[in-house]
Design an enzyme around this catalytic site. Structure first.
Site, PDB file in Angstrom:
ATOM      1  N   ARG A  68       0.752  -1.216  -0.443  1.00 42.78           N
ATOM      2  CA  ARG A  68      -0.336   0.194  -0.080  1.00 42.78           C
ATOM      3  C   ARG A  68       0.872   0.966  -0.063  1.00 42.78           C
ATOM      4  O   ARG A  68       0.866   1.327  -0.611  1.00 42.78           O
ATOM      5  CB  ARG A  68      -0.923  -0.209   1.069  1.00 42.78           C
ATOM      6  CG  ARG A  68      -2.087  -0.293   1.447  1.00 42.78           C
ATOM      7  CD  ARG A  68      -2.496  -1.631   2.128  1.00 42.78           C
ATOM      8  NE  ARG A  68      -2.335  -2.604   1.153  1.00 42.78           N
ATOM      9  CZ  ARG A  68      -2.956  -3.798   0.802  1.00 42.78           C
ATOM     10  NH1 ARG A  68      -3.774  -2.760   0.487  1.00 42.78           N
ATOM     11  NH2 ARG A  68      -2.433  -4.278   0.585  1.00 42.78           N
ATOM     12  N   ARG A 119      11.259   3.104   4.539  1.00 38.40           N
ATOM     13  CA  ARG A 119      10.545   1.649   5.097  1.00 38.40           C
ATOM     14  C   ARG A 119      11.484   1.060   6.365  1.00 38.40           C
ATOM     15  O   ARG A 119      12.081  -0.006   5.237  1.00 38.40           O
ATOM     16  CB  ARG A 119       8.947   0.873   5.445  1.00 38.40           C
ATOM     17  CG  ARG A 119       8.629   0.393   5.700  1.00 38.40           C
ATOM     18  CD  ARG A 119       7.551  -0.311   5.745  1.00 38.40           C
ATOM     19  NE  ARG A 119       6.515   0.483   5.201  1.00 38.40           N
ATOM     20  CZ  ARG A 119       5.415   0.347   5.101  1.00 38.40           C
ATOM     21  NH1 ARG A 119       5.109  -0.837   5.471  1.00 38.40           N
ATOM     22  NH2 ARG A 119       4.072   1.359   6.057  1.00 38.40           N
ATOM     23  N   HIS A 148       4.732   6.990  11.277  1.00 44.62           N
ATOM     24  CA  HIS A 148       4.381   6.152   9.832  1.00 44.62           C
ATOM     25  C   HIS A 148       3.591   7.738   9.762  1.00 44.62           C
ATOM     26  O   HIS A 148       2.337   8.398   9.589  1.00 44.62           O
ATOM     27  CB  HIS A 148       3.009   5.635  10.139  1.00 44.62           C
ATOM     28  CG  HIS A 148       3.143   4.974   8.622  1.00 44.62           C
ATOM     29  ND1 HIS A 148       3.471   5.601   7.140  1.00 44.62           N
ATOM     30  CD2 HIS A 148       2.287   3.928   8.264  1.00 44.62           C
ATOM     31  CE1 HIS A 148       2.632   4.882   5.921  1.00 44.62           C
ATOM     32  NE2 HIS A 148       2.825   3.930   7.306  1.00 44.62           N
TER      33      HIS A 148
HETATM   34  C1  NCD Z   1       0.268   0.302   8.111  1.00 49.90           C
HETATM   35  C2  NCD Z   1       1.760   0.274   8.230  1.00 49.90           C
HETATM   36  O1  NCD Z   1       2.068  -0.535   7.410  1.00 49.90           O
HETATM   37  O2  NCD Z   1       2.188   1.106   9.597  1.00 49.90           O
HETATM   38  N1  NCD Z   1       0.173   0.413   7.189  1.00 49.90           N
HETATM   39  C3  NCD Z   1       0.237   1.131   6.099  1.00 49.90           C
HETATM   40  O3  NCD Z   1       1.114   1.795   6.107  1.00 49.90           O
HETATM   41  N2  NCD Z   1      -0.134   0.787   4.989  1.00 49.90           N
HETATM   42  C4  NCD Z   1      -0.424  -0.177   9.168  1.00 49.90           C
HETATM   43  C5  NCD Z   1      -0.543  -1.171   9.434  1.00 49.90           C
HETATM   44  O4  NCD Z   1       0.316  -2.360   8.030  1.00 49.90           O
HETATM   45  O5  NCD Z   1      -1.354  -2.087  10.324  1.00 49.90           O
END
Ligand code: NCD
Length: 325
Positions: A68, A119, A148
Site C-alpha cells: 500500500r 521503511r 508513520h
Molecule cells: C500501516 C503500517 O505499515 O504501519 N500500513 C500502511 O502503511 N499501509 C498499518 C499496518 O500495517 O497495520
C-alpha cells in the site's frame, strides 16, 4: 550542495527537509500541506498530465513488506511526472544481503536521486538514514513501532475533509496502541489542535506504553483508555480501527491471544456509531473490520482514505523537493 537542514520543524518551509515525525509539523504547516493536497487531488482525480516532478527521481527503499504505502508513494511520484527507483526487500535482493550498512546504502542511492523514502522494521532508522544522507531529504514511510508520518497526514486530511475542523474532535482508536506506528503519529498530529479527545480501545497488553501515554497526555490531548466496545462514546467524529501488529510479537501464541478482540461490524455500528461517524483504517485489515461494513457510506478506509494518501504524498514530495511553494 550539502544538505543544511536535518530533523527540524517545518515552520512553513518544507524544501529540503527530512520528514520523520509529526512532531515537526505545526497546524499552519499542516494547513499549507492540505491546501496543496487539494490541488493535487485535482491533478490526480482528473488525470491531468503534470510535469511538476519531471526529471526527478525518488528512491523507495522498503526493508519491510509493503504494498500500500509503497504503491501510494510510487503512484504519487508518477502522477507528477517523476520516476522512482524501487527497492523492495533489500535484505534479499541488494548489497544489503552482502552485508552493506544502512549508511552506505543511503550514500549510494542519494547519488542517484532527489529524495529517499524509507521503511524499516526498527524504530529510529529513518532518523539514521536522514543523518547518513548528505544531499537529499529522507521521508519516513514507517520505522518499526515508531512513526508513520505520511499516513497520519492523510488520516488528518480525511478527518478534516469530513469534520471540516481538526479541533474539538472526539475519536476512537482501536486495536494495537502499543505497536501501531500510524496510531503514534496520528495522536501526535491531533495533539497539535485544541480540545481533542481520544478513546483508546485495546486489550490491556496492547495499551500505549506508559511513557507514550504520559508524553502524549502532557502535550495537551485528552486520552481515555477503554477495554470494552460498550465504552465507545456515541458522538464520535471518527473510528480509527487498526490491525494487531503480528510482526512485532515474539510468539505466535501471544499474538493469537490478543488479535481481533474488537471487530467493527454492522452490529457495533448500529449500537454505537453516530450518523456522522466515519470509519477509518490504515490498511491492511486482517479481519478486524468485516466486509459487510464496506458499503456503508460512512466507511472511509477503502474510498477516500486510500485516495487521499496519494494526494497528500504528491503534495508532500513536491513541497519537500521545492517544486511547489
Ligand atoms: C500501516 C503500517 O505499515 O504501519 N500500513 C500502511 O502503511 N499501509 C498499518 C499496518 O500495517 O497495520
Amino acid at each position: 550542495m550539502a544538505k543544511s537542514v536535518k530533523t527540524t520543524t517545518i515552520n512553513g518551509n518544507f524544501k529540503g527537509k527530512d520528514i520523520l515525525s509529526l512532531d515537526q509539523f505545526s497546524p499552519k504547516d499542516i494547513s499549507i500541506l492540505f491546501k496543496r493536497t487539494l490541488k493535487m487531488r485535482d491533478i490526480g482525480a482528473n488525470a491531468r498530465p503534470s510535469e511538476i516532478l519531471k526529471g526527478n527521481i525518488v528512491t523507495l527503499i522498503f526493508y519491510e513488506p509493503s504494498s500500500r504505502t509503497f504503491g501510494s508513494f510510487g503512484a504519487s511520484v508518477k502522477q507528477l511526472g517523476g520516476a522512482t527507483i524501487d527497492i523492495l526487500d533489500p535484505k534479499s535482493f541488494s548489497s544489503v544481503s552482502k552485508g552493506e550498512t544502512l549508511e552506505d546504502t543511503i550514500r549510494v542511492f542519494e547519488a542517484y536521486c532527489d529524495a529517499i523514502v524509507i521503511r524499516h522494521p526498527n524504530m529510529g532508522t529513518a532518523q539514521k538514514a536522514a543523518e547518513a544522507a548528505q544531499h537529499v531529504p529522507v521521508i519516513n514511510a514507517g520505522d518499526g513501532i515508531g512513526e508513520h508520518p505520511s499516513q497520519a497526514l492523510l488520516d488528518l486530511f480525511t478527518i478534516y475533509e469530513h469534520a471540516e475542523k481538526l479541533d474539538g474532535l472526539t475519536g476512537v482508536l482501536a486495536g494495537d496502541m502499543l505497536n501501531g506506528r500510524t496510531v503514534h503519529s496520528l495522536i501526535r498530529g491531533l495533539a497539535k489542535y485544541k480540545k481533542n479527545k481520544l478513546y483508546l480501545l485495546s486489550p490491556k497488553e496492547l495499551k500505549l506504553s506508559r511513557e507514550d501515554f504520559r508524553k502524549f497526555s502532557e502535550s495537551g490531548i485528552s486520552l481515555i483508555e477503554i477495554s470494552s466496545t460498550q465504552d465507545i462514546p456515541r458522538d464520535a467524529d471518527f473510528w480509527y480501527w487498526t490491525r494487531v501488529q503480528k510482526e512485532r510479537f515474539k510468539s505466535l501464541r501471544k499474538y493469537e491471544k490478543v488479535k481481533n478482540k474488537f471487530i467493527l461490524d454492522n452490529r457495533l455500528i448500529s449500537e454505537r456509531a453516530g450518523i456522522n461517524t466515519i470509519f477509518m483504517h490504515p490498511l491492511p485489515r486482517v479481519g478486524e473490520i468485516l466486509t459487510e461494513v464496506d458499503n456503508d457510506p460512512r466507511a472511509a478506509y477503502l474510498r477516500t482514505e486510500v485516495r487521499n494518501g496519494m494526494y497528500v504524498r504528491m503534495a508532500l514530495i513536491a513541497l519537500v523537493l521545492g517544486k511547489i511553494k
